[in-house]
Design a protein around this motif. Structure first.
Motif, PDB file in Angstrom:
ATOM      1  N   ALA A  10       0.836  -1.206   0.000  1.00  0.00           N
ATOM      2  CA  ALA A  10       0.000   0.000   0.000  1.00  0.00           C
ATOM      3  C   ALA A  10       0.869   1.254   0.000  1.00  0.00           C
ATOM      4  N   PHE A  11       1.950   1.253   0.790  1.00  0.00           N
ATOM      5  CA  PHE A  11       2.869   2.390   0.811  1.00  0.00           C
ATOM      6  C   PHE A  11       3.500   2.594  -0.564  1.00  0.00           C
ATOM      7  N   ASP A  12       3.967   1.501  -1.165  1.00  0.00           N
ATOM      8  CA  ASP A  12       4.582   1.595  -2.498  1.00  0.00           C
ATOM      9  C   ASP A  12       3.614   2.194  -3.508  1.00  0.00           C
ATOM     10  N   ALA A  13       2.389   1.713  -3.509  1.00  0.00           N
ATOM     11  CA  ALA A  13       1.380   2.211  -4.455  1.00  0.00           C
ATOM     12  C   ALA A  13       1.087   3.694  -4.224  1.00  0.00           C
ATOM     13  N   ALA A  14       0.959   4.087  -2.959  1.00  0.00           N
ATOM     14  CA  ALA A  14       0.672   5.493  -2.641  1.00  0.00           C
ATOM     15  C   ALA A  14       1.831   6.390  -3.040  1.00  0.00           C
ATOM     16  N   LEU A  15       3.048   5.955  -2.819  1.00  0.00           N
ATOM     17  CA  LEU A  15       4.234   6.733  -3.187  1.00  0.00           C
ATOM     18  C   LEU A  15       4.300   6.946  -4.689  1.00  0.00           C
ATOM     19  N   ILE A  16       4.053   5.907  -5.442  1.00  0.00           N
ATOM     20  CA  ILE A  16       4.094   6.002  -6.902  1.00  0.00           C
ATOM     21  C   ILE A  16       2.975   6.901  -7.407  1.00  0.00           C
ATOM     22  N   GLU A  17       1.770   6.745  -6.865  1.00  0.00           N
ATOM     23  CA  GLU A  17       0.646   7.578  -7.303  1.00  0.00           C
ATOM     24  C   GLU A  17       0.863   9.047  -6.947  1.00  0.00           C
ATOM     25  N   LEU A  18       1.314   9.311  -5.728  1.00  0.00           N
ATOM     26  CA  LEU A  18       1.560  10.689  -5.320  1.00  0.00           C
ATOM     27  C   LEU A  18       2.627  11.341  -6.197  1.00  0.00           C
ATOM     28  N   GLY A  19       3.628  10.574  -6.572  1.00  0.00           N
ATOM     29  CA  GLY A  19       4.705  11.086  -7.405  1.00  0.00           C
ATOM     30  C   GLY A  19       4.257  11.535  -8.782  1.00  0.00           C
ATOM     31  N   GLU A  20       3.085  11.088  -9.209  1.00  0.00           N
ATOM     32  CA  GLU A  20       2.542  11.529 -10.497  1.00  0.00           C
ATOM     33  C   GLU A  20       2.007  12.954 -10.419  1.00  0.00           C
ATOM     34  N   TYR A  21       1.696  13.422  -9.202  1.00  0.00           N
ATOM     35  CA  TYR A  21       1.068  14.723  -9.017  1.00  0.00           C
ATOM     36  C   TYR A  21       1.940  15.749  -8.314  1.00  0.00           C
ATOM     37  N   ALA A  22       2.940  15.291  -7.588  1.00  0.00           N
ATOM     38  CA  ALA A  22       3.741  16.209  -6.781  1.00  0.00           C
ATOM     39  C   ALA A  22       5.150  15.656  -6.603  1.00  0.00           C
ATOM     40  N   THR A  23       6.055  16.540  -6.268  1.00  0.00           N
ATOM     41  CA  THR A  23       7.395  16.105  -5.894  1.00  0.00           C
ATOM     42  C   THR A  23       7.351  15.650  -4.445  1.00  0.00           C
ATOM     43  N   VAL A  24       7.822  14.456  -4.195  1.00  0.00           N
ATOM     44  CA  VAL A  24       7.865  13.915  -2.851  1.00  0.00           C
ATOM     45  C   VAL A  24       9.261  14.170  -2.285  1.00  0.00           C
ATOM     46  N   VAL A  25       9.316  14.795  -1.109  1.00  0.00           N
ATOM     47  CA  VAL A  25      10.582  15.023  -0.422  1.00  0.00           C
ATOM     48  C   VAL A  25      10.554  14.211   0.863  1.00  0.00           C
ATOM     49  N   GLN A  26      11.472  13.296   0.968  1.00  0.00           N
ATOM     50  CA  GLN A  26      11.554  12.418   2.134  1.00  0.00           C
ATOM     51  C   GLN A  26      12.813  12.806   2.908  1.00  0.00           C
ATOM     52  N   ILE A  27      12.649  13.195   4.167  1.00  0.00           N
ATOM     53  CA  ILE A  27      13.769  13.596   5.015  1.00  0.00           C
ATOM     54  C   ILE A  27      13.927  12.543   6.093  1.00  0.00           C
ATOM     55  N   ASN A  28      15.055  11.853   6.069  1.00  0.00           N
ATOM     56  CA  ASN A  28      15.308  10.760   7.005  1.00  0.00           C
ATOM     57  C   ASN A  28      16.516  11.061   7.870  1.00  0.00           C
ATOM     58  N   GLY A  29      16.487  10.537   9.099  1.00  0.00           N
ATOM     59  CA  GLY A  29      17.666  10.542   9.953  1.00  0.00           C
ATOM     60  C   GLY A  29      18.471   9.296   9.646  1.00  0.00           C
ATOM     61  N   ARG A  30      19.737   9.461   9.344  1.00  0.00           N
ATOM     62  CA  ARG A  30      20.565   8.307   8.973  1.00  0.00           C
ATOM     63  C   ARG A  30      20.708   7.303  10.112  1.00  0.00           C
ATOM     64  N   GLU A  31      20.600   7.754  11.352  1.00  0.00           N
ATOM     65  CA  GLU A  31      20.736   6.845  12.492  1.00  0.00           C
ATOM     66  C   GLU A  31      19.382   6.415  13.055  1.00  0.00           C
ATOM     67  N   ASP A  32      18.333   6.513  12.284  1.00  0.00           N
ATOM     68  CA  ASP A  32      16.988   6.119  12.720  1.00  0.00           C
ATOM     69  C   ASP A  32      16.975   4.617  13.011  1.00  0.00           C
ATOM     70  N   PRO A  33      16.657   4.224  14.260  1.00  0.00           N
ATOM     71  CA  PRO A  33      16.650   2.804  14.586  1.00  0.00           C
ATOM     72  C   PRO A  33      15.392   2.077  14.124  1.00  0.00           C
ATOM     73  N   TRP A  34      14.330   2.801  13.778  1.00  0.00           N
ATOM     74  CA  TRP A  34      13.073   2.165  13.398  1.00  0.00           C
ATOM     75  C   TRP A  34      12.881   2.116  11.886  1.00  0.00           C
ATOM     76  N   VAL A  35      13.142   3.208  11.216  1.00  0.00           N
ATOM     77  CA  VAL A  35      13.041   3.247   9.750  1.00  0.00           C
ATOM     78  C   VAL A  35      14.464   3.449   9.242  1.00  0.00           C
ATOM     79  N   VAL A  36      15.183   2.353   9.151  1.00  0.00           N
ATOM     80  CA  VAL A  36      16.602   2.419   8.800  1.00  0.00           C
ATOM     81  C   VAL A  36      16.772   3.003   7.395  1.00  0.00           C
ATOM     82  N   PRO A  37      17.942   3.589   7.094  1.00  0.00           N
ATOM     83  CA  PRO A  37      18.155   4.243   5.805  1.00  0.00           C
ATOM     84  C   PRO A  37      17.824   3.370   4.587  1.00  0.00           C
ATOM     85  N   ALA A  38      17.975   2.091   4.715  1.00  0.00           N
ATOM     86  CA  ALA A  38      17.688   1.216   3.567  1.00  0.00           C
ATOM     87  C   ALA A  38      16.239   1.357   3.102  1.00  0.00           C
TER      88      ALA A  38
END
Length: 111
Positions: A10-38
């Motif tokens: 569902a996340f993948d589909a939403a990301l792809i669909e949103l990208g058709e209408y807007a620029t998506v900017v994702q700001i991540n912390g490199r040391e995030d223990p829950w949503v790792v950089p990968a």
């Protein structure tokens, strides 16, 4: 396990669909223990070309709380100059002792 797969799909589909209408900017912390950089790099690989991924280090799960001046200047730079780099962003990052890096390529297909 099946619910995790369906949430990821569902996340993948939403990301792809949103990208058709807007620029998506994702700001991540490199040391995030829950949503790792990968995971951010996986999203970068799957998303349309206008997807922007920026990592801040050292920073964990909440860049907007941990490095608020850097995040504010980053957003301003992206909106005004459409660039990850500006003098004011460099000053904010230096003051908060963090590094800001735009990731231009995603992860290998393995993730």
């Amino acid at each position: 396990l099946d619910s995790n797969k369906s949430l990821t799909a569902a996340f993948d589909a939403a990301l792809i669909e949103l990208g058709e209408y807007a620029t998506v900017v994702q700001i991540n912390g490199r040391e995030d223990p829950w949503v790792v950089p990968a995971w951010g790099r996986r999203a970068k690989r799957l998303a349309p070309p206008n997807h922007r991924l920026v990592e801040i280090s050292p920073c964990g799960h909440c860049p907007h709380h941990e490095t608020p001046e850097t995040v504010n200047e980053l957003l301003t730079s992206l909106i005004v100059e459409e660039s990850v780099h500006s003098e004011s962003l460099d000053r904010a990052a230096a003051a908060e002792k963090v590094k800001v890096e735009e990731i231009t390529e995603g992860t290998p297909e393995a993730l």
